[in-house]
Motif scaffolding. Structure first.
Motif, PDB file in Angstrom:
ATOM      1  N   ASP A  20      51.701  38.992  45.556  1.00 26.76           N
ATOM      2  CA  ASP A  20      52.964  38.373  45.205  1.00 26.76           C
ATOM      3  C   ASP A  20      53.150  38.224  43.703  1.00 26.76           C
ATOM      4  O   ASP A  20      54.213  37.855  43.233  1.00 26.76           O
ATOM      5  CB  ASP A  20      53.116  37.013  45.888  1.00 26.76           C
ATOM      6  CG  ASP A  20      51.978  36.074  45.532  1.00 26.76           C
ATOM      7  OD1 ASP A  20      50.959  36.560  44.991  1.00 26.76           O
ATOM      8  OD2 ASP A  20      52.101  34.875  45.801  1.00 26.76           O
ATOM      9  N   ASN A  21      52.079  38.493  42.912  1.00 29.55           N
ATOM     10  CA  ASN A  21      52.195  38.389  41.455  1.00 29.55           C
ATOM     11  C   ASN A  21      52.129  39.760  40.787  1.00 29.55           C
ATOM     12  O   ASN A  21      51.994  39.843  39.564  1.00 29.55           O
ATOM     13  CB  ASN A  21      51.104  37.471  40.903  1.00 29.55           C
ATOM     14  CG  ASN A  21      49.704  37.977  41.239  1.00 29.55           C
ATOM     15  OD1 ASN A  21      49.553  39.045  41.821  1.00 29.55           O
ATOM     16  ND2 ASN A  21      48.704  37.195  40.873  1.00 29.55           N
ATOM     17  N   GLY A  22      52.211  40.814  41.581  1.00 34.01           N
ATOM     18  CA  GLY A  22      52.218  42.155  41.024  1.00 34.01           C
ATOM     19  C   GLY A  22      50.849  42.736  40.758  1.00 34.01           C
ATOM     20  O   GLY A  22      50.736  43.875  40.288  1.00 34.01           O
ATOM     21  N   SER A  23      49.787  42.014  41.040  1.00 38.84           N
ATOM     22  CA  SER A  23      48.437  42.506  40.795  1.00 38.84           C
ATOM     23  C   SER A  23      47.866  43.173  42.044  1.00 38.84           C
ATOM     24  O   SER A  23      48.315  42.926  43.161  1.00 38.84           O
ATOM     25  CB  SER A  23      47.521  41.356  40.360  1.00 38.84           C
ATOM     26  OG  SER A  23      47.432  40.386  41.392  1.00 38.84           O
ATOM     27  N   VAL A  24      46.878  44.022  41.850  1.00 37.61           N
ATOM     28  CA  VAL A  24      46.207  44.711  42.950  1.00 37.61           C
ATOM     29  C   VAL A  24      44.977  43.910  43.360  1.00 37.61           C
ATOM     30  O   VAL A  24      44.196  43.468  42.502  1.00 37.61           O
ATOM     31  CB  VAL A  24      45.796  46.132  42.528  1.00 37.61           C
ATOM     32  CG1 VAL A  24      45.026  46.812  43.648  1.00 37.61           C
ATOM     33  CG2 VAL A  24      47.032  46.949  42.153  1.00 37.61           C
ATOM     34  N   ARG A  25      44.797  43.728  44.644  1.00 36.00           N
ATOM     35  CA  ARG A  25      43.605  43.025  45.109  1.00 36.00           C
ATOM     36  C   ARG A  25      42.980  43.768  46.276  1.00 36.00           C
ATOM     37  O   ARG A  25      43.621  44.623  46.891  1.00 36.00           O
ATOM     38  CB  ARG A  25      43.942  41.581  45.531  1.00 36.00           C
ATOM     39  CG  ARG A  25      44.791  41.460  46.773  1.00 36.00           C
ATOM     40  CD  ARG A  25      45.203  40.014  46.997  1.00 36.00           C
ATOM     41  NE  ARG A  25      45.925  39.845  48.250  1.00 36.00           N
ATOM     42  CZ  ARG A  25      45.381  39.322  49.352  1.00 36.00           C
ATOM     43  NH1 ARG A  25      44.115  38.934  49.340  1.00 36.00           N
ATOM     44  NH2 ARG A  25      46.091  39.177  50.456  1.00 36.00           N
ATOM     45  N   ARG A  26      41.735  43.451  46.559  1.00 34.12           N
ATOM     46  CA  ARG A  26      41.010  44.102  47.644  1.00 34.12           C
ATOM     47  C   ARG A  26      40.883  43.149  48.822  1.00 34.12           C
ATOM     48  O   ARG A  26      40.803  41.922  48.640  1.00 34.12           O
ATOM     49  CB  ARG A  26      39.627  44.537  47.161  1.00 34.12           C
ATOM     50  CG  ARG A  26      39.663  45.527  46.006  1.00 34.12           C
ATOM     51  CD  ARG A  26      38.265  45.877  45.543  1.00 34.12           C
ATOM     52  NE  ARG A  26      37.524  46.576  46.598  1.00 34.12           N
ATOM     53  CZ  ARG A  26      36.263  46.995  46.446  1.00 34.12           C
ATOM     54  NH1 ARG A  26      35.625  46.758  45.304  1.00 34.12           N
ATOM     55  NH2 ARG A  26      35.663  47.621  47.430  1.00 34.12           N
ATOM     56  N   TRP A  27      40.863  43.732  50.033  1.00 32.44           N
ATOM     57  CA  TRP A  27      40.662  42.918  51.236  1.00 32.44           C
ATOM     58  C   TRP A  27      39.960  43.755  52.289  1.00 32.44           C
ATOM     59  O   TRP A  27      40.199  44.975  52.401  1.00 32.44           O
ATOM     60  CB  TRP A  27      42.008  42.427  51.801  1.00 32.44           C
ATOM     61  CG  TRP A  27      41.847  41.579  53.031  1.00 32.44           C
ATOM     62  CD1 TRP A  27      41.659  40.235  53.081  1.00 32.44           C
ATOM     63  CD2 TRP A  27      41.838  42.034  54.391  1.00 32.44           C
ATOM     64  NE1 TRP A  27      41.534  39.812  54.370  1.00 32.44           N
ATOM     65  CE2 TRP A  27      41.649  40.900  55.203  1.00 32.44           C
ATOM     66  CE3 TRP A  27      41.977  43.289  54.993  1.00 32.44           C
ATOM     67  CZ2 TRP A  27      41.577  40.976  56.589  1.00 32.44           C
ATOM     68  CZ3 TRP A  27      41.905  43.377  56.379  1.00 32.44           C
ATOM     69  CH2 TRP A  27      41.719  42.231  57.166  1.00 32.44           C
ATOM     70  N   HIS A  28      39.094  43.128  53.047  1.00 27.81           N
ATOM     71  CA  HIS A  28      38.487  43.753  54.220  1.00 27.81           C
ATOM     72  C   HIS A  28      38.273  42.670  55.267  1.00 27.81           C
ATOM     73  O   HIS A  28      38.232  41.472  54.943  1.00 27.81           O
ATOM     74  CB  HIS A  28      37.165  44.451  53.872  1.00 27.81           C
ATOM     75  CG  HIS A  28      36.110  43.520  53.323  1.00 27.81           C
ATOM     76  ND1 HIS A  28      35.374  42.657  54.099  1.00 27.81           N
ATOM     77  CD2 HIS A  28      35.674  43.331  52.051  1.00 27.81           C
ATOM     78  CE1 HIS A  28      34.536  41.976  53.366  1.00 27.81           C
ATOM     79  NE2 HIS A  28      34.702  42.359  52.104  1.00 27.81           N
ATOM     80  N   PRO A  29      38.160  43.048  56.544  1.00 27.06           N
ATOM     81  CA  PRO A  29      37.940  42.037  57.579  1.00 27.06           C
ATOM     82  C   PRO A  29      36.716  41.192  57.262  1.00 27.06           C
ATOM     83  O   PRO A  29      35.734  41.687  56.692  1.00 27.06           O
ATOM     84  CB  PRO A  29      37.723  42.887  58.844  1.00 27.06           C
ATOM     85  CG  PRO A  29      38.512  44.139  58.580  1.00 27.06           C
ATOM     86  CD  PRO A  29      38.312  44.402  57.107  1.00 27.06           C
ATOM     87  N   PRO A  30      36.749  39.917  57.604  1.00 27.88           N
ATOM     88  CA  PRO A  30      35.654  39.007  57.253  1.00 27.88           C
ATOM     89  C   PRO A  30      34.313  39.391  57.859  1.00 27.88           C
ATOM     90  O   PRO A  30      33.263  38.968  57.355  1.00 27.88           O
ATOM     91  CB  PRO A  30      36.138  37.641  57.767  1.00 27.88           C
ATOM     92  CG  PRO A  30      37.238  37.957  58.728  1.00 27.88           C
ATOM     93  CD  PRO A  30      37.864  39.212  58.263  1.00 27.88           C
ATOM     94  N   ASP A  31      34.326  40.178  58.951  1.00 30.27           N
ATOM     95  CA  ASP A  31      33.067  40.611  59.570  1.00 30.27           C
ATOM     96  C   ASP A  31      32.629  41.979  59.054  1.00 30.27           C
ATOM     97  O   ASP A  31      31.768  42.626  59.645  1.00 30.27           O
ATOM     98  CB  ASP A  31      33.190  40.633  61.093  1.00 30.27           C
ATOM     99  CG  ASP A  31      34.345  41.493  61.574  1.00 30.27           C
ATOM    100  OD1 ASP A  31      34.999  42.162  60.735  1.00 30.27           O
ATOM    101  OD2 ASP A  31      34.603  41.511  62.790  1.00 30.27           O
ATOM    102  N   ASN A  32      33.267  42.445  57.959  1.00 38.62           N
ATOM    103  CA  ASN A  32      32.909  43.694  57.292  1.00 38.62           C
ATOM    104  C   ASN A  32      33.199  44.946  58.121  1.00 38.62           C
ATOM    105  O   ASN A  32      32.611  46.008  57.869  1.00 38.62           O
ATOM    106  CB  ASN A  32      31.434  43.688  56.865  1.00 38.62           C
ATOM    107  CG  ASN A  32      31.176  42.693  55.748  1.00 38.62           C
ATOM    108  OD1 ASN A  32      31.958  42.577  54.801  1.00 38.62           O
ATOM    109  ND2 ASN A  32      30.080  41.948  55.866  1.00 38.62           N
ATOM    110  N   ALA A  33      34.100  44.853  59.073  1.00 41.86           N
ATOM    111  CA  ALA A  33      34.559  46.052  59.763  1.00 41.86           C
ATOM    112  C   ALA A  33      35.255  46.962  58.757  1.00 41.86           C
ATOM    113  O   ALA A  33      35.778  46.500  57.734  1.00 41.86           O
ATOM    114  CB  ALA A  33      35.508  45.688  60.908  1.00 41.86           C
ATOM    115  N   ARG A  34      35.284  48.247  59.048  1.00 42.61           N
ATOM    116  CA  ARG A  34      35.873  49.219  58.125  1.00 42.61           C
ATOM    117  C   ARG A  34      37.321  49.494  58.496  1.00 42.61           C
ATOM    118  O   ARG A  34      37.636  49.739  59.661  1.00 42.61           O
ATOM    119  CB  ARG A  34      35.067  50.525  58.168  1.00 42.61           C
ATOM    120  CG  ARG A  34      35.527  51.577  57.170  1.00 42.61           C
ATOM    121  CD  ARG A  34      34.540  52.725  57.131  1.00 42.61           C
ATOM    122  NE  ARG A  34      34.453  53.387  58.418  1.00 42.61           N
ATOM    123  CZ  ARG A  34      35.176  54.461  58.766  1.00 42.61           C
ATOM    124  NH1 ARG A  34      36.044  54.984  57.907  1.00 42.61           N
ATOM    125  NH2 ARG A  34      35.026  55.012  59.952  1.00 42.61           N
TER     126      ARG A  34
END
Length: 222
Positions: free
Chosen positions: A1-15
């Motif tokens: 929401d602030n124009g920046s790039v961020r990373r995310w993955h499922p909390p159990d480390n699924a791909r």
């Protein structure tokens, strides 16, 4: 929401194996067959959580973090797609016992005011579905969403379409303004689907490839 790039993955480390973007939401598929959703708009239940049907201004921050789509938790999804405000998922019921079966069950949720889910609205006129519903009685091989339409290839290699058809994009043989909404999954009419001109007949394996744009649709045989 602030124009920046961020990373995310499922909390159990699924791909993560697939991602699709709608108008104001995103759905993601992981390698365990689960579907996640996030976005800034859930008015039509397109995030698959809560009840939808209202303003999201006060709760936008709650939608920015991906969460599992409710109603698909015990199913194994193999493909996903979305339009502006609706989503579909192909679900395998025998992915372990028969992994070579290329048919799947089609589920959908979100906005349905243009018939984009291919199901009739309920008696109180609600034109969205926050919980995924099965959309087709037949098994489905391929599915693709336009802005407000859905196209699929069934287990018999027949192409069907539903939803907004103002420009004839559903391919059902008409685009008259008074009939620009196709409420039910309807077989596509017209020319036979062929392989690309550069491929000989012996190279064709018979797989139909489909892709829906905002207001147009293409199909060919590979």
């Amino acid at each position: 929401d602030n124009g920046s790039v961020r990373r995310w993955h499922p909390p159990d480390n699924a791909r993560l194996v697939n991602v699709k973007c709608g108008r104001k939401h995103t759905i993601l598929l992981d390698d365990r067959g689960r579907v996640w959703a996030c976005g800034t708009d859930n008015r039509y239940g397109q995030l698959g959580r809560g009840s939808g049907g209202g303003s999201t201004t006060a709760k936008k921050k709650d939608f920015l973090e991906p969460q599992l789509v409710q109603g698909l938790n015990d199913l194994f999804c193999v493909d996903i797609d979305c339009g502006w405000s609706h989503n579909v998922a192909l679900v395998k019921d025998n992915v372990i016992t028969n992994p070579n079966d290329d048919g799947a069950i089609l589920y959908g949720w979100g906005r349905n005011d243009k018939g984009q889910l291919g199901i009739r609205n309920n008696e109180n006129g609600q034109n969205w579905h926050a919980v995924p519903r099965r959309l087709s009685s037949q098994k489905v091989k391929k599915v693709s969403c336009g802005a407000e339409s859905t196209m699929l290839v069934d287990e018999n290699n027949i192409i069907h379409g539903c939803g907004w058809n103002e420009h004839g994009n559903v391919g059902v043989g008409h685009s008259h303004p008074s009939r620009d909404i196709i409420l039910d999954m309807t077989p596509v009419t017209g020319a036979k689907i062929l392989a690309p001109p550069t491929m000989g007949h012996d190279d064709c394996d018979g797989e139909i490839i489909i892709v829906a744009g905002g207001a147009h649709f293409l199909a060919m045989m590979r």
